[in-house]
Design a protein around this motif. Structure first.
Motif, short mmCIF file in Angstrom:
data_model
loop_
_atom_site.label_atom_id
_atom_site.label_comp_id
_atom_site.label_asym_id
_atom_site.label_seq_id
_atom_site.Cartn_x
_atom_site.Cartn_y
_atom_site.Cartn_z
N GLU A 1 0.83 -1.21 0.00
CA GLU A 1 0.00 0.00 0.00
C GLU A 1 0.87 1.26 0.00
O GLU A 1 0.59 2.22 -0.73
CB GLU A 1 -0.92 0.00 1.22
CG GLU A 1 -1.95 1.11 1.23
CD GLU A 1 -2.88 1.05 2.42
OE1 GLU A 1 -3.54 2.07 2.72
OE2 GLU A 1 -2.94 -0.01 3.07
N GLU A 2 1.94 1.26 0.80
CA GLU A 2 2.85 2.41 0.83
C GLU A 2 3.57 2.56 -0.51
O GLU A 2 3.79 3.69 -0.97
CB GLU A 2 3.87 2.23 1.97
CG GLU A 2 4.91 3.34 2.09
CD GLU A 2 4.31 4.71 2.33
OE1 GLU A 2 4.86 5.70 1.80
OE2 GLU A 2 3.29 4.81 3.04
N ALA A 3 3.92 1.44 -1.13
CA ALA A 3 4.58 1.49 -2.44
C ALA A 3 3.65 2.10 -3.49
O ALA A 3 4.09 2.87 -4.36
CB ALA A 3 5.00 0.08 -2.87
N HIS A 4 2.37 1.79 -3.41
CA HIS A 4 1.40 2.39 -4.33
C HIS A 4 1.30 3.89 -4.10
O HIS A 4 1.27 4.67 -5.06
CB HIS A 4 0.02 1.74 -4.13
CG HIS A 4 -0.18 0.48 -4.92
ND1 HIS A 4 -0.35 0.47 -6.28
CD2 HIS A 4 -0.20 -0.83 -4.53
CE1 HIS A 4 -0.49 -0.77 -6.70
NE2 HIS A 4 -0.41 -1.58 -5.65
N ARG A 5 1.26 4.29 -2.83
CA ARG A 5 1.16 5.73 -2.52
C ARG A 5 2.35 6.50 -3.07
O ARG A 5 2.22 7.63 -3.53
CB ARG A 5 1.07 5.93 -1.00
CG ARG A 5 -0.34 5.83 -0.44
CD ARG A 5 -0.41 6.44 0.95
NE ARG A 5 0.37 5.70 1.92
CZ ARG A 5 -0.12 4.73 2.69
NH1 ARG A 5 -1.38 4.40 2.62
NH2 ARG A 5 0.66 4.10 3.55
N ALA A 6 3.54 5.87 -3.00
CA ALA A 6 4.77 6.54 -3.45
C ALA A 6 5.00 6.41 -4.94
O ALA A 6 5.98 6.97 -5.46
CB ALA A 6 5.96 5.97 -2.69
N GLY A 7 4.12 5.70 -5.64
CA GLY A 7 4.30 5.53 -7.08
C GLY A 7 5.40 4.56 -7.46
O GLY A 7 5.91 4.59 -8.59
N LEU A 8 5.75 3.66 -6.54
CA LEU A 8 6.80 2.67 -6.81
C LEU A 8 6.23 1.41 -7.46
O LEU A 8 6.95 0.65 -8.10
CB LEU A 8 7.51 2.29 -5.50
CG LEU A 8 8.08 3.45 -4.68
CD1 LEU A 8 8.69 2.93 -3.38
CD2 LEU A 8 9.11 4.24 -5.48
N VAL A 9 4.93 1.21 -7.27
CA VAL A 9 4.23 0.06 -7.84
C VAL A 9 2.91 0.57 -8.42
O VAL A 9 2.26 1.43 -7.83
CB VAL A 9 3.95 -1.02 -6.77
CG1 VAL A 9 3.03 -2.11 -7.32
CG2 VAL A 9 5.25 -1.64 -6.28
N SER A 10 2.53 0.01 -9.57
CA SER A 10 1.25 0.38 -10.17
C SER A 10 0.76 -0.78 -11.02
O SER A 10 1.54 -1.38 -11.78
CB SER A 10 1.40 1.63 -11.04
OG SER A 10 0.17 1.96 -11.67
#
Length: 606
Positions: free
Chosen positions: A400-409
């Motif tokens: 979830e944090e990775a999605h927020r930071a744009g690291l995963v999509s």
């Protein structure tokens, strides 16, 4: 790794019958459906648990014998034969991942169904069966057999990390039947996370990613796209040797005119990964205030354009006041943090008006962080990426944090995520502790501790706020000193264990009350003293702070004197003698410099 009830029955039967058994005999003895047994034997072979020793004869490998013992232990614990077990899926990639993390810490309540109901844990600890499953996993070397049918599914599957719901949706869309799903887990191409409050996640492993990239760049024009023989031929080409079947490699798109193609290079990397299992590297963490300092240093360090301006501490503070409106800035902690991460280097200015003064300059990774990543990131988000590029799947919270930071999509790592992972892998970390972080390490046990209990203990004992301890944990993990596990436990890494010992053997109370008891500069100077003493430089000569010492540590005379004062105050040095505490600090430094994967493996912790 994947062991269904049928697999468990086969392992137990072959262990009891002996070696060189035919599939028909195994089926009859196991009282299983005869048509299923050949498929199960092949799946066990893919996992390196069985091997073919004749046209239709099989025997257990060493790892298979260990797995059979695990089955026997589970039968005793559950008091039921495999065919009567409640769960058809006895061991899967999620089970193995849970066992790996539980071996390092404890079994959380939410894993009770996953482990205890399978005879793999009891009263919060692994049973003998659980330990044997893990042992078999690390012993086994899987075999890669990827047919055109399997390759097509892998090519269309998003590599992850993503939620399990996403995987199930894609599995239905691209029609991944059970046998292909089983094969992906058996060959360690796919891993699913254990249950968590926020659900589950999936990802292709490092091996799975290389296979996917090879398939996407290749020409899957033959029924068999990957096999041990094909991979051996690719290895031969990479070494300048003649493979057994060059025509096959060219038809598959792995080689052309005696050299490997890009697809072939991915196959070669997959070949080198088979049988490996490594955790992701420690993540990185960068706060907005730290990113701002990188921008300031980058702007100030222009020796050719403006030789009279340099990024000294005084100049950096001035910029913070004049351009960012800070009243009384003190960037020393952030600067030390950046140095510990290998993003900046504290050195001696060799040009212009500031010549001879300490300055900060960006390292190669600092420039990549500033100009490539260009945004603050939290360790939790980067960790979702780095573990997925190993052989583990992240927790839903990290994802979830990775999605927020744009690291995963969309169940794939973004360009930004790949950049963050690349930086995390390449930075050269150095020991650094604030006083609050030293307190946290001091209170940690040698084993693991529940994160919530640790936070509560440190807050109660030292009067800290929860958000302060959480920030400290995040920063310590990004420096490779602690690691948070999927169990919710926190452990010290190898470097962290050495630092804890240094705190205990040094002037403990002084270390805990200092603002910065361990710094990169002091550690660097300690290493220089150690090296020079080994080269025969006497304590008497060192006491005069010779140029060789200053040059080796890359410090000014004033910095060297302050560092020595700190090292003596914390009892890392006594006079010019390096104490036991100082030796532990140097060991931590060595671990951080040499090994990007700093976690203990479960079998080492046992």
């Amino acid at each position: 790794m994947l062991l269904l009830k049928d697999h468990a029955e086969v392992l137990l039967t072959v262990e009891e019958l002996g070696t060189r058994e035919e599939a028909r005999e195994i089926a009859e003895e196991a009282e299983a459906v005869t048509e299923i047994i050949p498929q199960r034997l092949l799946e066990l072979e893919l996992q390196g648990l069985m091997k073919r020793v004749g046209p239709n004869e099989w025997e257990l490998t060493d790892a298979g014998k260990t797995a059979a013992k695990a089955v026997a232990e589970a039968v005793d614990i559950l008091e039921q034969p495999p065919q009567e077990w409640a769960h058809d899926r006895w061991v899967g990639s999620d089970t193995v991942l849970a066992l790996k993390h539980a071996a390092l810490s404890f079994v959380p309540e939410r894993w009770e169904e996953l482990l205890s109901e399978r005879g793999l844990s009891e009263d919060g600890e692994l049973t003998k069966a659980g330990e044997l499953v893990l042992e078999a996993y690390f012993k086994a070397t899987p075999k890669l057999y990827v047919t055109q049918d399997v390759a097509g599914r892998i090519a269309r599957l998003p590599p992850g990390p993503g939620t399990l719901k996403t995987f199930i949706r894609y599995r239905e869309t691209i029609d991944i039947p059970d046998n292909i799903f089983h094969a992906l887990e058996a060959m360690r191409l796919l891993v699913i996370s254990p249950p968590a409050d926020g659900g589950r996640t999936y990802t292709l492993t490092a091996l799975g990613r290389e296979v996917k990239y090879a398939i996407e760049k290749a020409i899957p024009a033959m029924h068999l796209v990957l096999s041990p023989g094909i991979m051996e031929d690719v290895k031969a080409v990479s070494e300048g040797e003649e493979p057994e079947d060059m025509e096959r490699l060219e038809r598959l798109g792995y080689a052309w005119k005696g050299s490997l193609t890009r697809a072939g290079e991915h196959v070669l990397r997959a070949y080198e990964m088979v049988g490996e299992d490594f955790p992701g590297v420690p993540p990185i963490s960068i706060r907005p205030s730290e990113l701002r300092l990188l921008e300031i240093i980058d702007h100030l360090y222009r020796p050719d354009e403006n030789p009279n301006v340099a990024p000294t501490l005084k100049r950096i503070k001035r910029v913070l006041v004049e351009e960012y409106g800070e009243a009384d800035p003190d960037p020393t902690t952030d600067l030390k943090e950046l140095e510990a991460h290998g993003f900046v280097e504290k050195t001696v200015c060799d040009y212009g008006k500031e010549k001879g003064k300490p300055i900060w300059v960006l390292t190669e990774e600092g420039e990549r962080l500033l100009h490539g990543l260009g945004a603050p990131v939290r360790a939790e988000g980067v960790k979702a990426v780095t573990v997925s590029m190993g052989f583990e799947s992240p927790s839903p919270e990290w994802l979830e944090e990775a999605h927020r930071a744009g690291l995963v999509s969309q169940a794939a790592i973004t360009t930004k995520g790949l950049m963050a992972a690349k930086i995390a892998r390449r930075v050269e970390r150095a020991p650094f502790l604030t006083g609050d972080e030293a307190k946290l390490i001091y209170r940690m046990p040698n084993g693991s501790i529940d994160r919530g209990k640790l936070i509560e203990d440190v807050c109660d004992r030292y009067g800290l706020e929860e958000h302060q301890v959480l920030e400290s944990l995040s920063k310590l993990e990004s420096r490779g000193i602690v690691e948070e596990l999927l169990t919710g436990g926190v452990i010290l890494t190898r470097a962290g264990q050495h630092l804890k010992t240094a705190i205990h053997r040094g002037q403990t109370m002084e270390i805990l009350k200092l603002r910065h008891p361990i710094t990169p500069v002091a550690t660097r100077l300690l290493k220089a003293v150690y090296d020079l003493k080994r080269e025969g430089v006497s304590a008497k000569k060192l006491s005069k702070f010779p140029k060789t010492l200053l040059k080796r540590a890359d410090v000014t005379l004033d910095q060297a004197k302050k560092a020595v004062g700190l090292l003596r105050r914390t009892k890392m040095m006594s006079g010019w003698k390096i104490t036991e505490a100082g030796e532990e600090l140097l060991r931590a430094f060595e671990v951080l410099q040499e090994a990007p994967e700093v976690r203990q493996h479960p079998e080492e912790a046992a």
